[in-house]
Design an enzyme around this catalytic site. Structure first.
Site, PDB file in Angstrom:
ATOM      1  N   THR A  83      50.697  33.786  35.799  1.00  0.00           N
ATOM      2  CA  THR A  83      50.673  35.076  35.120  1.00  0.00           C
ATOM      3  C   THR A  83      51.790  35.285  34.086  1.00  0.00           C
ATOM      4  OG1 THR A  83      49.502  36.110  36.911  1.00  0.00           O
ATOM      5  CG2 THR A  83      50.772  37.578  35.504  1.00  0.00           C
ATOM      6  N   ASP A 181      54.515  44.403  37.194  1.00  0.00           N
ATOM      7  CA  ASP A 181      55.699  44.554  36.331  1.00  0.00           C
ATOM      8  C   ASP A 181      55.729  43.473  35.239  1.00  0.00           C
ATOM      9  OD1 ASP A 181      56.331  42.454  38.067  1.00  0.00           O
ATOM     10  OD2 ASP A 181      58.049  43.464  38.984  1.00  0.00           O
ATOM     11  N   ASP A 321      42.510  39.660  38.668  1.00  0.00           N
ATOM     12  CA  ASP A 321      43.285  38.585  39.282  1.00  0.00           C
ATOM     13  C   ASP A 321      43.281  38.709  40.805  1.00  0.00           C
ATOM     14  OD1 ASP A 321      45.441  36.363  39.020  1.00  0.00           O
ATOM     15  OD2 ASP A 321      46.372  37.885  40.297  1.00  0.00           O
ATOM     16  N   ASP A 368      45.632  35.980  30.632  1.00  0.00           N
ATOM     17  CA  ASP A 368      46.825  35.142  30.799  1.00  0.00           C
ATOM     18  C   ASP A 368      46.483  33.757  31.361  1.00  0.00           C
ATOM     19  OD1 ASP A 368      46.014  36.385  33.151  1.00  0.00           O
ATOM     20  OD2 ASP A 368      48.047  36.575  33.946  1.00  0.00           O
ATOM     21  N   HIS A 510      44.889  30.065  41.068  1.00  0.00           N
ATOM     22  CA  HIS A 510      44.911  29.468  39.731  1.00  0.00           C
ATOM     23  C   HIS A 510      46.282  28.845  39.499  1.00  0.00           C
ATOM     24  CE1 HIS A 510      47.383  32.863  38.492  1.00  0.00           C
ATOM     25  NE2 HIS A 510      46.577  33.607  39.229  1.00  0.00           N
TER      26      HIS A 510
HETATM   27 ZN   LIG Z   1      47.682  36.311  36.101  1.00  0.00          ZN
END
Ligand SMILES: [Zn+2]
Length: 570
Positions: A83, A181, A321, A368, A510
């Protein structure tokens, strides 16, 4: 505001002149958009919006796909598709080797501990008690943070948002918003301001890097306790079960049975004071809906896009996600999540159209990273090889034991494994006066013999060169930062991954360099762009340089991408 109508005489005169003006027409000086809206959907693999197009409505994804420039073949080229790595790559137009975000967490040799990408003891959260609750936090990345401070200090190159701030002498308003965050701080850059959702307080919070105290509108927003409207409610299907590809495949034993949330619809959020209430919101489309509400309040109260100086709002939607980790990309939950995200996007675009106008707004949507399939789902399809890898056992295997014997080491040689790096125990290596490079290479060679390991590359090899010039090696090199990368980069075979995070077993993870994790959508729309489908391969590193080119701003300091001609114009 009272509008004065056009002077009829003047209008007649202009109309009479119109044919002459048309002949002498010069290409109009294109006004920069008043608002750049950069949307990141965490873990939205490139095929998912099209795959689930049958549950999409109007004005959301369809607006981007049908009215915008839609790149259907965008891939990251760095190895660790996590991420913070992806978000900062979007923000900077660069790779981790340059922007420094090599992983969500890395082992800080100076501190002697794992460190979370944006933790910063110098900049504490403005809300006491809003820090990560170690007892209930299920995101292992988030849990790695040892202080409650957050800032972008560890991002080593400038972001597009930084360049915008510099270009306009600080007159552009720049914000990043997300449940995570790291989804907000990354894109706000060093010059913007970031807000994110605290699962501990159920509010949107920030740190004193950005503000000494909350703006009044944020206080009002939080005072209304927006998360509480979900108390006692459930995530329910938004369409009839027969409308979905996975309508008859809700209950799968490989899905994560999160406490009180379950594997099947409806997924209950629980009571408003339940310790996992806010966590469950983030595991559902509710997290994105809360993010939307906050973003709308921000657009209104900060008056974004209301004057000639371009403003920037980055929104990172995190639910896709979490839903992917818990239920997998091929699940009824993933499918309904996309349907609901689509409504969230439609709501956002309608709001921006009403306040700023979509013609005055340049929208870009990407992700991302992508996401893998769950091994259990692949097994059902007859694809047998997918499996999980137990890294906890690495140090105790016979091969590593033999290696220790060779080097005369009794203690643990492998200090820790944290995706994607293995960290060796330097104290042991020093105490035995061993050659670091020799140990690295020997361990890497042993790791390569494990079933499911595709590559084990020592940092010494990356530093000194001599690696085979393959796409995989290049992607690992793009991920290499000499001060932050671990000692050995471990790549598993496709569809082999770790899934045990501090006791919580998730359905998928991932982070690989394989195509399912590198594949993301890139869609630009608004600001007078015309519909276009582009199948040429591009990289998301092109986004920041494209935004810079459209705005006439210099590219971020370490950008490697190129402005996309379909958006910028030739
Ligand atoms: Zn991510």
């Amino acid at each position: 505001m009272k509008q004065t109508g056009p002077n009829p005489l003047l209008l007649a005169a202009v109309l009479a002149l119109a044919p002459m003006l048309a002949q002498a027409e010069q290409p109009a000086q294109k006004q920069p958009p008043r608002l750049v809206l950069q949307i990141t959907v965490d873990a939205l693999r490139g095929d998912l919006p099209r795959r689930f197009a049958h549950v999409l409505g109007d004005g959301g994804f369809r607006y981007l796909m049908d009215k915008g420039v839609d790149y259907s073949n965008a891939h990251y080229q760095h190895a660790n598709t996590e991420t913070i790595v992806g978000h900062v790559s979007l923000a900077t137009g660069s790779v981790p080797a340059a922007h420094g975000m090599v992983a969500n967490v890395w082992f800080d040799r100076e501190l002697g501990r794992m460190t979370y990408n944006i933790e910063d003891a110098d900049y504490r959260l403005l809300t006491a008690g809003a820090d990560v609750d170690q007892k209930t936090e299920i995101d292992p990345t988030q849990k790695a943070a040892k202080v409650d401070g957050r800032s972008p200090a560890a991002i080593l190159s400038s972001t597009f948002s930084d360049e915008l701030a510099v270009h306009y002498g600080g007159r552009s308003k720049i914000f990043g918003v997300s449940v995570k965050d790291r989804g907000a701080v990354s894109l706000a850059g060093h010059a913007g301001k970031a807000f994110w959702f605290s699962k501990s307080s159920g509010e949107f919070v920030t740190s004193n890097y950005y503000y000494d105290q909350y703006p009044e509108w944020v206080k009002s927003f939080n005072a209304e306790k927006p998360a509480q409207r979900y108390a006692g409610k459930s995530w329910e299907l938004s369409h009839a079960p027969s409308d979905y590809l996975f309508g008859d495949a809700d209950d799968r034993d490989y899905e994560t049975d999160f406490p009180g949330f379950g594997r099947t619809f409806p997924h209950a959020f629980g009571a408003g004071d339940d310790k996992y209430f806010t966590t469950r919101l983030t595991l559902s489309p509710a997290g994105d809906e809360l993010t939307l509400d906050f973003a709308k309040a921000l657009l209104e109260n900060e008056r974004l896009g209301q004057d000639e100086i371009p403003d920037y709002l980055a929104i990172s939607f995190s639910s896709t996600d979490y839903v992917g980790h818990i239920f997998g990309a091929s699940s009824l939950e993933a499918e309904d999540n996309i349907a609901r995200l689509d409504r969230t996007l439609a709501d956002l675009f309608a709001y921006v159209d009403q306040r700023v106008g979509l013609d005055n707004t340049l929208i870009v949507l990407s992700a991302d990273h992508g996401q893998p399939e769950v091994p259990g789902h692949l097994h059902e399809r007859g694809i047998a090889d997918a499996h999980y890898f137990d890294t906890d056992a690495l140090d105790k295997t016979p091969a590593i034991a033999a290696l220790k014997k060779r080097f005369g080491i009794g203690e643990e040689l492998i200090q820790t494994y944290s995706q994607p790096y293995l960290y060796l125990n330097y104290d042991v290596i020093r105490a035995k006066d061993l050659d670091q490079a020799e140990v690295e290479v020997a361990v890497a060679e042993e790791l390569l013999k494990f079933d499911g390991v595709a590559a084990a590359v020592s940092s010494t090899a990356l530093r000194t060169g001599g690696l085979p010039d393959t796409l995989l090696m290049r992607s690992i090199l793009r991920n290499f930062h000499p001060k932050r990368s671990g000692d050995i980069y471990l790549v598993f075979e496709p569809y082999v991954f770790i899934n045990d995070f501090d006791g919580l077993t998730v359905a998928s993870t991932h982070g690989s360099p394989w195509r399912y994790d590198t594949y993301v959508p890139v869609m630009f729309a608004g600001a007078g762009l015309e519909a276009q489908k582009v199948s040429r391969e591009i990289a998301p590193y092109d986004i920041a340089p494209t935004l810079a080119a459209v705005l006439g701003v210099k590219p971020p300091s370490a950008a490697i991408g190129n402005p996309l001609p379909e958006v910028v114009g030739d």
